[in-house]
Scaffold this active site. Structure first.
Site, PDB file in Angstrom:
ATOM      1  N   TYR A   6       5.656  -5.828  17.127  1.00  0.00           N
ATOM      2  CA  TYR A   6       5.337  -4.497  16.034  1.00  0.00           C
ATOM      3  C   TYR A   6       6.033  -3.380  16.375  1.00  0.00           C
ATOM      4  O   TYR A   6       7.338  -3.327  15.851  1.00  0.00           O
ATOM      5  CB  TYR A   6       3.579  -4.376  14.937  1.00  0.00           C
ATOM      6  CG  TYR A   6       3.826  -3.635  14.145  1.00  0.00           C
ATOM      7  CD1 TYR A   6       4.583  -3.686  13.285  1.00  0.00           C
ATOM      8  CD2 TYR A   6       3.408  -1.937  14.471  1.00  0.00           C
ATOM      9  CE1 TYR A   6       4.840  -1.941  12.391  1.00  0.00           C
ATOM     10  CE2 TYR A   6       2.931  -1.621  13.893  1.00  0.00           C
ATOM     11  CZ  TYR A   6       4.043  -1.361  12.005  1.00  0.00           C
ATOM     12  OH  TYR A   6       4.405  -0.484  11.148  1.00  0.00           O
ATOM     13  N   PHE A  62       9.959  -0.234   2.460  1.00  0.00           N
ATOM     14  CA  PHE A  62       8.659  -0.433   3.360  1.00  0.00           C
ATOM     15  C   PHE A  62       8.649  -2.063   3.886  1.00  0.00           C
ATOM     16  O   PHE A  62       7.016  -2.495   3.598  1.00  0.00           O
ATOM     17  CB  PHE A  62       7.165  -0.136   2.138  1.00  0.00           C
ATOM     18  CG  PHE A  62       8.130   0.812   1.400  1.00  0.00           C
ATOM     19  CD1 PHE A  62       7.616   2.385   2.251  1.00  0.00           C
ATOM     20  CD2 PHE A  62       8.904   1.534   1.078  1.00  0.00           C
ATOM     21  CE1 PHE A  62       7.367   3.870   1.994  1.00  0.00           C
ATOM     22  CE2 PHE A  62       9.118   3.246  -0.185  1.00  0.00           C
ATOM     23  CZ  PHE A  62       8.203   4.271   1.040  1.00  0.00           C
ATOM     24  N   ALA A  63       9.324  -3.211   3.308  1.00  0.00           N
ATOM     25  CA  ALA A  63       8.797  -4.205   3.572  1.00  0.00           C
ATOM     26  C   ALA A  63       9.179  -5.436   4.736  1.00  0.00           C
ATOM     27  O   ALA A  63       9.742  -5.698   5.799  1.00  0.00           O
ATOM     28  CB  ALA A  63      10.210  -5.313   2.721  1.00  0.00           C
ATOM     29  N   ALA A  64       8.041  -4.582   5.383  1.00  0.00           N
ATOM     30  CA  ALA A  64       7.437  -5.494   7.303  1.00  0.00           C
ATOM     31  C   ALA A  64       6.129  -5.772   6.916  1.00  0.00           C
ATOM     32  O   ALA A  64       5.015  -4.801   6.352  1.00  0.00           O
ATOM     33  CB  ALA A  64       7.548  -3.761   7.503  1.00  0.00           C
ATOM     34  N   ASP A 111      10.384  -7.201  -4.238  1.00  0.00           N
ATOM     35  CA  ASP A 111       8.858  -7.146  -3.188  1.00  0.00           C
ATOM     36  C   ASP A 111       8.623  -8.694  -3.386  1.00  0.00           C
ATOM     37  O   ASP A 111       9.042  -9.226  -4.443  1.00  0.00           O
ATOM     38  CB  ASP A 111       7.653  -6.679  -3.696  1.00  0.00           C
ATOM     39  CG  ASP A 111       6.957  -6.330  -2.322  1.00  0.00           C
ATOM     40  OD1 ASP A 111       6.204  -5.311  -2.069  1.00  0.00           O
ATOM     41  OD2 ASP A 111       6.842  -7.677  -2.020  1.00  0.00           O
ATOM     42  N   ASN A 153      11.239 -10.620   9.784  1.00  0.00           N
ATOM     43  CA  ASN A 153      11.524 -10.002   9.100  1.00  0.00           C
ATOM     44  C   ASN A 153      11.380  -8.768   9.228  1.00  0.00           C
ATOM     45  O   ASN A 153      12.085  -7.681   8.882  1.00  0.00           O
ATOM     46  CB  ASN A 153       9.909 -10.406   8.717  1.00  0.00           C
ATOM     47  CG  ASN A 153      10.126  -9.568   6.916  1.00  0.00           C
ATOM     48  OD1 ASN A 153      10.425  -9.717   6.186  1.00  0.00           O
ATOM     49  ND2 ASN A 153       9.154  -8.923   6.314  1.00  0.00           N
ATOM     50  N   TYR A 189       0.745  -1.004  -0.290  1.00  0.00           N
ATOM     51  CA  TYR A 189       0.425  -0.165  -0.283  1.00  0.00           C
ATOM     52  C   TYR A 189       0.936   1.288  -0.033  1.00  0.00           C
ATOM     53  O   TYR A 189       0.393   2.344  -0.856  1.00  0.00           O
ATOM     54  CB  TYR A 189      -0.439  -0.124   1.319  1.00  0.00           C
ATOM     55  CG  TYR A 189      -1.624   1.322   1.918  1.00  0.00           C
ATOM     56  CD1 TYR A 189      -1.886   2.142   0.504  1.00  0.00           C
ATOM     57  CD2 TYR A 189      -1.815   1.564   2.863  1.00  0.00           C
ATOM     58  CE1 TYR A 189      -3.358   3.220   0.626  1.00  0.00           C
ATOM     59  CE2 TYR A 189      -2.259   2.571   3.738  1.00  0.00           C
ATOM     60  CZ  TYR A 189      -3.332   3.637   2.344  1.00  0.00           C
ATOM     61  OH  TYR A 189      -3.979   4.611   2.850  1.00  0.00           O
ATOM     62  N   ILE A 190       1.815   1.852   0.680  1.00  0.00           N
ATOM     63  CA  ILE A 190       2.818   2.497   0.689  1.00  0.00           C
ATOM     64  C   ILE A 190       4.063   2.980  -0.296  1.00  0.00           C
ATOM     65  O   ILE A 190       3.901   3.910  -0.586  1.00  0.00           O
ATOM     66  CB  ILE A 190       2.486   2.863   2.684  1.00  0.00           C
ATOM     67  CG1 ILE A 190       2.483   3.198   4.006  1.00  0.00           C
ATOM     68  CG2 ILE A 190       4.200   4.209   2.848  1.00  0.00           C
ATOM     69  CD1 ILE A 190       1.794   2.699   4.982  1.00  0.00           C
ATOM     70  N   GLY A 195       1.916  -7.337  -1.036  1.00  0.00           N
ATOM     71  CA  GLY A 195       2.063  -6.357  -2.213  1.00  0.00           C
ATOM     72  C   GLY A 195       0.856  -7.326  -3.545  1.00  0.00           C
ATOM     73  O   GLY A 195       0.833  -8.400  -3.167  1.00  0.00           O
TER      74      GLY A 195
HETATM   75  N1  UFG Z   1     -11.044   0.596  14.859  1.00  0.00           N
HETATM   76  C1  UFG Z   1     -12.580   0.434  14.796  1.00  0.00           C
HETATM   77  N2  UFG Z   1     -13.191   0.166  14.514  1.00  0.00           N
HETATM   78  C2  UFG Z   1     -12.505  -0.762  13.366  1.00  0.00           C
HETATM   79  C3  UFG Z   1     -10.953  -1.008  12.777  1.00  0.00           C
HETATM   80  C4  UFG Z   1     -10.212   0.432  14.144  1.00  0.00           C
HETATM   81  O1  UFG Z   1     -12.950   1.167  15.940  1.00  0.00           O
HETATM   82  O2  UFG Z   1     -12.919  -1.734  12.563  1.00  0.00           O
HETATM   83  C5  UFG Z   1     -10.794   1.624  15.706  1.00  0.00           C
HETATM   84  C6  UFG Z   1      -9.791   1.311  16.019  1.00  0.00           C
HETATM   85  O3  UFG Z   1      -9.249   0.789  17.985  1.00  0.00           O
HETATM   86  C7  UFG Z   1      -8.036   2.850  16.097  1.00  0.00           C
HETATM   87  C8  UFG Z   1      -8.715   3.750  16.009  1.00  0.00           C
HETATM   88  O4  UFG Z   1      -9.666   2.418  14.821  1.00  0.00           O
HETATM   89  O5  UFG Z   1      -8.603   2.682  17.487  1.00  0.00           O
HETATM   90  C9  UFG Z   1      -7.718   3.140  14.396  1.00  0.00           C
HETATM   91  O6  UFG Z   1      -6.847   2.143  13.597  1.00  0.00           O
HETATM   92  P1  UFG Z   1      -6.876   1.310  12.629  1.00  0.00           P
HETATM   93  O7  UFG Z   1      -6.918  -0.265  13.123  1.00  0.00           O
HETATM   94  O8  UFG Z   1      -7.000   1.960  11.329  1.00  0.00           O
HETATM   95  O9  UFG Z   1      -4.817   2.345  13.223  1.00  0.00           O
HETATM   96  P2  UFG Z   1      -4.055   1.947  14.559  1.00  0.00           P
HETATM   97  O10 UFG Z   1      -4.361   3.140  15.151  1.00  0.00           O
HETATM   98  O11 UFG Z   1      -4.379   0.935  15.148  1.00  0.00           O
HETATM   99  O12 UFG Z   1      -2.479   1.643  13.753  1.00  0.00           O
HETATM  100  C10 UFG Z   1      -2.445   2.140  12.292  1.00  0.00           C
HETATM  101  C11 UFG Z   1      -0.981   1.667  11.883  1.00  0.00           C
HETATM  102  C12 UFG Z   1       0.177   1.463  12.926  1.00  0.00           C
HETATM  103  C13 UFG Z   1       0.842   2.694  13.505  1.00  0.00           C
HETATM  104  C14 UFG Z   1      -0.831   3.178  14.164  1.00  0.00           C
HETATM  105  C15 UFG Z   1       0.027   4.988  14.628  1.00  0.00           C
HETATM  106  O13 UFG Z   1      -1.384   0.402  11.281  1.00  0.00           O
HETATM  107  O14 UFG Z   1       1.266   0.747  11.826  1.00  0.00           O
HETATM  108  O15 UFG Z   1      -1.537   3.106  12.829  1.00  0.00           O
HETATM  109  O16 UFG Z   1      -1.205   5.811  14.905  1.00  0.00           O
HETATM  110  F1  UFG Z   1       1.456   1.979  14.493  1.00  0.00           F
END
Ligand code: UFG
Length: 323
Positions: free
Chosen positions: A141, A73-75, A31, A92, A11-12, A36
């Site tokens: 993570y 970005f490969a993580a 990749d 990884n 994605y990114i 991806g």
């Molecule tokens: N959430 C919901 N419902 C969903 C999905 C998520 O309520 O269906 C909530 C989560 O609980 C959280 C917020 O929406 O409170 C954002 O959740 P995301 O899963 O979209 O993103 P995160 O904040 O958990 O994580 C993302 C990246 C991480 C990064 C982080 C930094 O995936 O890699 O942002 O802010 F570290």
């Protein structure tokens, strides 16, 4: 510049590749397509189907393309999965990443740009978060990304490898051609938009009892194209260090869902569920350092712009890349 992009089909990574090519850089994507998509790799880029776990392949790939810069970005990036399978994350995100670092040193590349994360801060003591906030990850993570930051710093000290590590807050939105599609989708915006597309009946709100004004978690969403622009600024000689990337504005889960309703014109039913383990209540970036040092200027800073770009891509590609 000749830029080697590990994870350029994700994605990114794929959207950064598109922006690099638009700016006139020459790009090689490396990749293994575990996360991806081959179709997400811009046709103007050279593509190598390879895995960072294969050390010699990685060394050969970086040197043979004459890379002047490497972007990594490969993580793996799912917090929940990292709690269930930490080995996968450390192997990884740390061990395999070292092969790429060694390849960069061996090929004498000028710049290494690394995707780090706000998850390295864990539960921050204060917001907005500056780069000086203590880093105390609360999941493998975030820990794996912090470990790689530390290693990167040592490579800078000992091998003079110039690097920029970006701590992304919540990357979101799409370009015209490329979007957000994962094999397992856990992120808020794509899940809410699936409801608007009629692919799911309702979206889920994880936790309504946080110490925030409406009780739901607050995040700082950053448009993927603004994020990509920062990566290009990082290529300038002399730029080196750790940078937050966010807009400095927080939006709650309820505000995100409401914005999705406005942008899509769909009712989007939502159900309340218990908290998701490991979610900090509030993550908001201070990105002043990127603005001052790199000259970064976000262009799509409002949540409406971010959701609108995501909706345009998801509604044009209701089945993602497979469709
Ligand atoms: N959430 C919901 N419902 C969903 C999905 C998520 O309520 O269906 C909530 C989560 O609980 C959280 C917020 O929406 O409170 C954002 O959740 P995301 O899963 O979209 O993103 P995160 O904040 O958990 O994580 C993302 C990246 C991480 C990064 C982080 C930094 O995936 O890699 O942002 O802010 F570290």
């Amino acid at each position: 510049m000749k830029v080697f992009v590990a994870g350029g089909a994700g994605y990114i990574g794929s959207i950064c590749v598109e922006e690099l090519l638009n700016a006139g850089h020459e790009v090689t994507v490396f990749d293994n397509l575990s996360e991806g998509h081959r179709v997400a790799v811009d046709e103007r880029a050279q593509f190598i189907d390879g895995c960072l776990s294969e050390r010699q392949t990685t060394l050969d790939a970086v040197s043979s393309c004459g890379a002047e810069a490497v972007m990594h970005f490969a993580a793996f990036a799912q917090v929940g999965e990292s709690m269930a399978d930490p080995s996968k994350y450390f192997r990884n995100n740390v061990a395999n990443g070292i092969n790429l670092l060694d390849a960069a040193v061996e090929a004498d590349v000028k710049k290494f740009v690394f995707s780090s994360t706000a998850a390295t801060y864990g539960m921050p003591d204060a917001v907005p978060i500056t780069e000086l906030e203590p880093q105390k990850p609360i999941n493998p993570y975030g820990e794996s990304k912090l470990m790689f930051e530390t290693i990167l710093n040592w490579y800078h000290e000992l091998h003079r490898l110039e690097f920029v590590a970006f701590r992304y807050f919540n990357a979101a939105g799409c370009s015209e051609r490329l979007g957000e599609e994962r094999r397992v989708e856990t992120h808020l915006i794509p899940n809410v938009l699936r409801v608007a597309l009629g692919q799911k009946e309702e979206c889920r709100i994880f936790g309504t009892d946080y110490p925030t004004p409406d009780g739901t978690c607050i995040r700082d969403y950053i448009h993927i194209i603004d994020l990509a622009q920062a990566h290009m600024l990082a290529l300038a000689p002399g730029k080196c260090g750790f940078y937050n990337l966010g807009n400095g504005e927080g939006y709650s889960v309820l505000e995100v869902i409401e914005t999705c309703r406005q942008v899509t014109g769909q009712p989007i039913p939502a159900v309340q569920e218990p908290r998701r383990p490991g979610d900090p209540a509030r993550l908001i970036a201070c990105s002043q350092k990127a603005i001052d040092d790199l000259g970064w200027k976000p262009r799509y800073a409002t949540l409406e712009q971010i959701v609108d770009s995501a909706w345009r891509w998801h509604s044009a590609h209701p089945n993602g890349y497979t469709g």
